[in-house]
Design a protein around this motif. Structure first.
Motif, PDB file in Angstrom:
ATOM      1  N   GLU A  16      70.106  99.836  -7.176  1.00  0.00           N
ATOM      2  CA  GLU A  16      71.559  99.774  -6.534  1.00  0.00           C
ATOM      3  C   GLU A  16      71.757 100.950  -5.670  1.00  0.00           C
ATOM      4  O   GLU A  16      70.958 102.086  -5.966  1.00  0.00           O
ATOM      5  N   LYS A  20      77.362 103.723  -5.919  1.00  0.00           N
ATOM      6  CA  LYS A  20      77.749 102.813  -6.785  1.00  0.00           C
ATOM      7  C   LYS A  20      77.280 103.072  -8.185  1.00  0.00           C
ATOM      8  O   LYS A  20      78.149 102.639  -9.118  1.00  0.00           O
ATOM      9  N   VAL A 148      70.341  96.684  -8.838  1.00  0.00           N
ATOM     10  CA  VAL A 148      71.319  95.711  -8.569  1.00  0.00           C
ATOM     11  C   VAL A 148      71.776  94.662  -9.310  1.00  0.00           C
ATOM     12  O   VAL A 148      72.746  94.287  -9.497  1.00  0.00           O
TER      13      VAL A 148
END
Length: 429
Positions: A16, A20, A148
């Motif tokens: 990811e 974030k 992710v």
């Protein structure tokens, strides 16, 4: 070939965005408002689960607990040398720990049931296996957070690392003034927190998250500090694991001794207690008919050494009052266990009765009144009519032509005392 293998196991695949991940970690650190209420409710649920010895309830409490947030935050902060974030994480973890201990201690203090159940007892003697569970559970947790696609490892990590039950057990120790339980359970909680944090630190370092402060002196201090803490945490757990190994070995050897000397000779044992923690260790038995004189008991104590049971005393309960009281205690324990099983069986029977249709003449009546109907099958199914609650409905499947389907439906509702019967015609016919 080697390059393709390393690419295959590379954690950078599917990673990811780092901004974030950081945002996600920071958002789960704080214990304010709803998070604090959720924590308190989870503690109550876990305490009730420990109180009634329900594994399912304890697992449910672990799933809704938000305790992982500040621990992962602390590990992330250590890995990036983000000391303001580390301070915030530790502060919130301290708040969560104090709140959890207070709530669980209050619950166990007012609870009328203060018996020590197996689920509670399992959290009082941590060992090296708990270290391994916490470390590898923490690895899975931080790897999932940096992906992710989060997948489903996070709930599994919450269950495996088991942060809630030790805290509740420590609360039980405080409420009952049993400080050996408190320190044992709290040590397990600290082990879980620390090694989840260390696992997070290693993964953050491996993924090369950028440091907030780049200073070799700080970096060395943190490494030395972590190494020292790992030793402090692991050494007692090794001792406890060694002690557990010796206890299991003693029980196995004692069972073999009892089988060889008494079971194989046809003596009926009505009471048995193996005490590893006494000094000396003891094998406490009572027999149905066999009586032993002092010389025989002394000879068995000598045989114990030959069977690998040194520093162990053989005790025979021969007084009728002693035997009677111990048998009654065992019977009472069994009655409690049997009662719990009976209640569970009764509940299952009640649920099954809701689906059961005990009417042997129904099929014959349908065939007599509606001869064109065949291939009949019927039963009750659960329906969810736009709500979370289910209701049972009677469903009948049939083949063949039916002149008046509504009349058949009304007859079945009156015949079965059902409000809403469902008729389904077999589409193959």
């Amino acid at each position: 070939m080697m390059n393709s293998f390393f690419n295959f196991i590379d954690l950078h695949n599917g990673e990811e965005k780092r901004e974030k991940v950081l945002e996600n970690v920071i958002s789960n650190i704080s214990f304010r408002g709803s998070n604090l209420w959720i924590l308190a409710c989870a503690i109550i649920i876990a305490s009730v689960g420990l109180n009634v010895n329900s594994t399912a309830v304890i697992i449910g409490a672990m799933l809704i607990s938000p305790l992982m947030g500040p621990i992962v935050g602390a590990g992330f902060a250590l890995g990036t040398y983000n000391f303001p974030l580390l301070k915030k994480s530790m502060k919130n973890l301290l708040i969560a720990t104090v709140v959890s201990l207070t709530v669980s201690a209050f619950y166990f203090y007012i609870s009328p049931f203060k018996d020590v159940q197996s689920e509670l007892l399992a959290r009082t003697s941590p060992n090296i296996y708990d270290v391994l569970i916490a470390f590898f559970g923490g690895l899975v947790g931080i790897i999932a957070i940096t992906r992710v696609e989060k997948g489903n490892p996070i709930p599994g990590v919450a269950i495996a690392t088991a942060l809630m039950p030790p805290l509740c057990t420590a609360g039980f120790g405080l409420a009952t003034s049993n400080y050996s339980y408190f320190f044992g359970a709290f040590y397990l909680y600290i082990i879980n927190c620390f090694f989840i944090c260390i696992a997070t630190f290693f993964v953050v370092k491996y993924l090369k998250y950028p440091s907030v402060i780049i200073d070799s002196v700080y970096e060395k201090r943190i490494r030395y500090g972590i190494s020292a803490l790992i030793l402090v945490m692991i050494v007692p757990s090794f001792y406890l694991a060694y002690n557990l190994f010796n206890e299991k070995k003693f029980i196995k050897t004692a069972e073999l001794f009892i089988q060889k000397e008494f079971d194989n000779k046809g003596y009926t044992i009505v009471y048995k207690k193996l005490n590893y923690n006494s000094s000396p260790k003891s094998i406490d038995l009572a027999f149905l008919n066999k009586k032993f004189n002092p010389q025989e008991i002394a000879s068995y104590n000598k045989i114990l050494v030959d069977n690998g049971l040194s520093d162990t005393k053989f005790i025979v309960r021969q007084s009728s009052e002693d035997v009677k009281s111990e048998i009654l205690n065992e019977i009472n324990k069994n009655i409690v266990n049997v009662s719990a099983k009976d209640i569970a069986i009764s509940k299952l029977r009640q649920e099954l009765d809701g689906y059961k249709i005990s009417d042997s003449t129904l099929l014959y009546e349908i065939k007599a009144i509606y001869p064109s109907v065949h291939n009949i099958s019927y039963g009750k199914i659960e329906e969810y009519p736009k709500t979370d609650s289910a209701r049972l409905s009677f469903v009948l499947m049939y083949s063949g032509k039916m002149a008046n389907k509504e009349q058949f439906k009304n007859w079945l509702e009156i015949r079965l005392h059902e409000k809403d019967v469902k008729l389904i015609e077999n589409p193959k016919e």
